[in-house]
Design a protein around this motif. Structure first.
Motif, PDB file in Angstrom:
ATOM      1  N   LYS A 186     -17.869 131.648 -18.609  1.00  0.00           N
ATOM      2  CA  LYS A 186     -17.939 130.197 -18.397  1.00  0.00           C
ATOM      3  C   LYS A 186     -18.835 129.874 -17.203  1.00  0.00           C
ATOM      4  N   LEU A 187     -18.744 130.682 -16.172  1.00  0.00           N
ATOM      5  CA  LEU A 187     -19.588 130.492 -14.995  1.00  0.00           C
ATOM      6  C   LEU A 187     -21.057 130.686 -15.354  1.00  0.00           C
ATOM      7  N   ASP A 188     -21.362 131.710 -16.137  1.00  0.00           N
ATOM      8  CA  ASP A 188     -22.741 131.942 -16.571  1.00  0.00           C
ATOM      9  C   ASP A 188     -23.294 130.740 -17.339  1.00  0.00           C
ATOM     10  N   ARG A 189     -22.474 130.177 -18.209  1.00  0.00           N
ATOM     11  CA  ARG A 189     -22.916 129.005 -18.983  1.00  0.00           C
ATOM     12  C   ARG A 189     -23.172 127.806 -18.062  1.00  0.00           C
ATOM     13  N   ALA A 190     -22.280 127.580 -17.101  1.00  0.00           N
ATOM     14  CA  ALA A 190     -22.455 126.453 -16.171  1.00  0.00           C
ATOM     15  C   ALA A 190     -23.714 126.631 -15.336  1.00  0.00           C
ATOM     16  N   LEU A 191     -23.953 127.838 -14.845  1.00  0.00           N
ATOM     17  CA  LEU A 191     -25.154 128.101 -14.049  1.00  0.00           C
ATOM     18  C   LEU A 191     -26.410 127.915 -14.894  1.00  0.00           C
ATOM     19  N   ALA A 192     -26.406 128.457 -16.105  1.00  0.00           N
ATOM     20  CA  ALA A 192     -27.576 128.345 -16.981  1.00  0.00           C
ATOM     21  C   ALA A 192     -27.883 126.885 -17.298  1.00  0.00           C
ATOM     22  N   GLU A 193     -26.844 126.093 -17.533  1.00  0.00           N
ATOM     23  CA  GLU A 193     -27.047 124.671 -17.826  1.00  0.00           C
ATOM     24  C   GLU A 193     -27.693 123.960 -16.647  1.00  0.00           C
ATOM     25  N   ARG A 194     -27.204 124.212 -15.453  1.00  0.00           N
ATOM     26  CA  ARG A 194     -27.771 123.551 -14.270  1.00  0.00           C
ATOM     27  C   ARG A 194     -29.189 124.037 -13.984  1.00  0.00           C
ATOM     28  N   MET A 195     -29.449 125.312 -14.251  1.00  0.00           N
ATOM     29  CA  MET A 195     -30.805 125.828 -14.038  1.00  0.00           C
ATOM     30  C   MET A 195     -31.783 125.202 -15.035  1.00  0.00           C
ATOM     31  N   ARG A 196     -31.348 125.000 -16.269  1.00  0.00           N
ATOM     32  CA  ARG A 196     -32.213 124.351 -17.274  1.00  0.00           C
ATOM     33  C   ARG A 196     -32.561 122.920 -16.861  1.00  0.00           C
ATOM     34  N   GLU A 197     -31.638 122.256 -16.180  1.00  0.00           N
ATOM     35  CA  GLU A 197     -31.850 120.860 -15.767  1.00  0.00           C
ATOM     36  C   GLU A 197     -32.739 120.729 -14.537  1.00  0.00           C
ATOM     37  N   ASP A 198     -33.026 121.837 -13.852  1.00  0.00           N
ATOM     38  CA  ASP A 198     -33.769 121.817 -12.596  1.00  0.00           C
ATOM     39  C   ASP A 198     -35.230 122.186 -12.860  1.00  0.00           C
ATOM     40  N   PRO A 199     -36.161 121.253 -12.686  1.00  0.00           N
ATOM     41  CA  PRO A 199     -37.561 121.539 -12.990  1.00  0.00           C
ATOM     42  C   PRO A 199     -38.275 122.407 -11.939  1.00  0.00           C
ATOM     43  N   GLU A 200     -37.700 122.536 -10.755  1.00  0.00           N
ATOM     44  CA  GLU A 200     -38.348 123.265  -9.663  1.00  0.00           C
ATOM     45  C   GLU A 200     -37.891 124.736  -9.652  1.00  0.00           C
ATOM     46  N   PRO A 201     -38.806 125.683  -9.917  1.00  0.00           N
ATOM     47  CA  PRO A 201     -38.406 127.086  -9.993  1.00  0.00           C
ATOM     48  C   PRO A 201     -37.877 127.673  -8.675  1.00  0.00           C
ATOM     49  N   LYS A 202     -38.548 127.387  -7.552  1.00  0.00           N
ATOM     50  CA  LYS A 202     -38.137 127.996  -6.288  1.00  0.00           C
ATOM     51  C   LYS A 202     -36.736 127.526  -5.900  1.00  0.00           C
ATOM     52  N   GLY A 203     -35.813 128.492  -5.791  1.00  0.00           N
ATOM     53  CA  GLY A 203     -34.453 128.191  -5.385  1.00  0.00           C
ATOM     54  C   GLY A 203     -33.558 127.647  -6.492  1.00  0.00           C
ATOM     55  N   ARG A 204     -34.028 127.702  -7.725  1.00  0.00           N
ATOM     56  CA  ARG A 204     -33.280 127.121  -8.853  1.00  0.00           C
ATOM     57  C   ARG A 204     -31.891 127.745  -8.996  1.00  0.00           C
ATOM     58  N   PHE A 205     -31.804 129.053  -8.940  1.00  0.00           N
ATOM     59  CA  PHE A 205     -30.493 129.699  -9.070  1.00  0.00           C
ATOM     60  C   PHE A 205     -29.575 129.278  -7.919  1.00  0.00           C
ATOM     61  N   THR A 206     -30.116 129.254  -6.714  1.00  0.00           N
ATOM     62  CA  THR A 206     -29.303 128.882  -5.547  1.00  0.00           C
ATOM     63  C   THR A 206     -28.796 127.451  -5.684  1.00  0.00           C
ATOM     64  N   ARG A 207     -29.629 126.540  -6.158  1.00  0.00           N
ATOM     65  CA  ARG A 207     -29.166 125.160  -6.340  1.00  0.00           C
ATOM     66  C   ARG A 207     -28.099 125.073  -7.428  1.00  0.00           C
ATOM     67  N   ALA A 208     -28.246 125.857  -8.483  1.00  0.00           N
ATOM     68  CA  ALA A 208     -27.212 125.880  -9.528  1.00  0.00           C
ATOM     69  C   ALA A 208     -25.914 126.439  -8.946  1.00  0.00           C
ATOM     70  N   TYR A 209     -26.028 127.488  -8.158  1.00  0.00           N
ATOM     71  CA  TYR A 209     -24.871 128.119  -7.505  1.00  0.00           C
ATOM     72  C   TYR A 209     -24.171 127.103  -6.591  1.00  0.00           C
ATOM     73  N   ILE A 210     -24.978 126.378  -5.820  1.00  0.00           N
ATOM     74  CA  ILE A 210     -24.425 125.341  -4.935  1.00  0.00           C
ATOM     75  C   ILE A 210     -23.711 124.279  -5.770  1.00  0.00           C
ATOM     76  N   SER A 211     -24.346 123.834  -6.822  1.00  0.00           N
ATOM     77  CA  SER A 211     -23.790 122.781  -7.662  1.00  0.00           C
ATOM     78  C   SER A 211     -22.450 123.187  -8.262  1.00  0.00           C
ATOM     79  N   VAL A 212     -22.362 124.404  -8.730  1.00  0.00           N
ATOM     80  CA  VAL A 212     -21.141 124.863  -9.398  1.00  0.00           C
ATOM     81  C   VAL A 212     -20.033 125.170  -8.399  1.00  0.00           C
ATOM     82  N   PHE A 213     -20.352 125.865  -7.321  1.00  0.00           N
ATOM     83  CA  PHE A 213     -19.305 126.323  -6.405  1.00  0.00           C
ATOM     84  C   PHE A 213     -18.989 125.361  -5.264  1.00  0.00           C
TER      85      PHE A 213
END
Length: 186
Positions: free
Chosen positions: A71-98
């Protein structure tokens, strides 16, 4: 005459029910209450039915871990897809979820898993591998030191939230979210 043998079986639904019951028992009565007997009884599933899915308590915890990280992987992937800026995309998804308590579904189950992670070396290793996999997948975009600082800060806040000990008001939390998000872009 019993019609039990005519009943449709739904093994995935039974498996999920067992995971849900184990999480609920652990939250209500503590991790020691999660025994195979207690889980099967509370779920209304025979012990044999439980053993079919989870042959021991560790496999039950493993199942809970797998369920939550999927479930966490799906939430992170969804937020990463919504973020157009590649640099720091995973970190922003991580911040958003946690970072935001409402950002992480199944928050109560995460409390159970956090306790299990602390007490079970096997699950700590699985969590380490999960984190390393995501960091290696995003090494080109999220390997900056500032992104690491943001993720560690979020980990601390996540733990405080799970333990029910947040000490900051909503305004301070919003400022911290903004600052950590900015770090992900450096």
């Amino acid at each position: 005459m019993s019609k039990a043998h005519h009943r449709k079986k739904h093994p995935e639904a039974v498996r999920q029910q067992l995971l849900d019951v184990a999480a609920k028992l652990s939250l209500e009565k503590g991790p020691a209450s999660v025994t195979l007997d207690a889980v099967s009884q509370a779920a209304g599933v025979s012990k044999g039915g439980l053993l079919h899915h989870f042959p021991n308590k560790l496999s039950l915890l493993d199942g809970l871990f797998a369920d939550l990280t999927e479930k966490l992987d799906r939430a992170l992937a969804e937020r990463m897809r919504e973020d157009p800026e590649p640099k720091g995309r995973f970190t922003r998804a991580y911040i958003s979820v946690f970072f935001q308590p409402e950002g992480l579904a199944d928050g109560e189950k995460w409390k159970v898993l956090t306790i299990a992670l602390i007490s079970e070396p096997h699950l700590r290793e699985r969590w380490r591998q999960w984190v390393e996999r995501h960091l290696s997948e995003n090494v080109g975009t999220d390997s900056a030191f500032d992104a690491m600082i943001a993720r560690y800060a979020v980990d601390g806040l996540w733990l405080a939230d799970l333990l029910g000990t947040p000490t900051m008001d909503a305004q301070t939390r919003a400022v911290m979210l903004e600052r950590l998000t900015a770090l992900s872009r450096l």
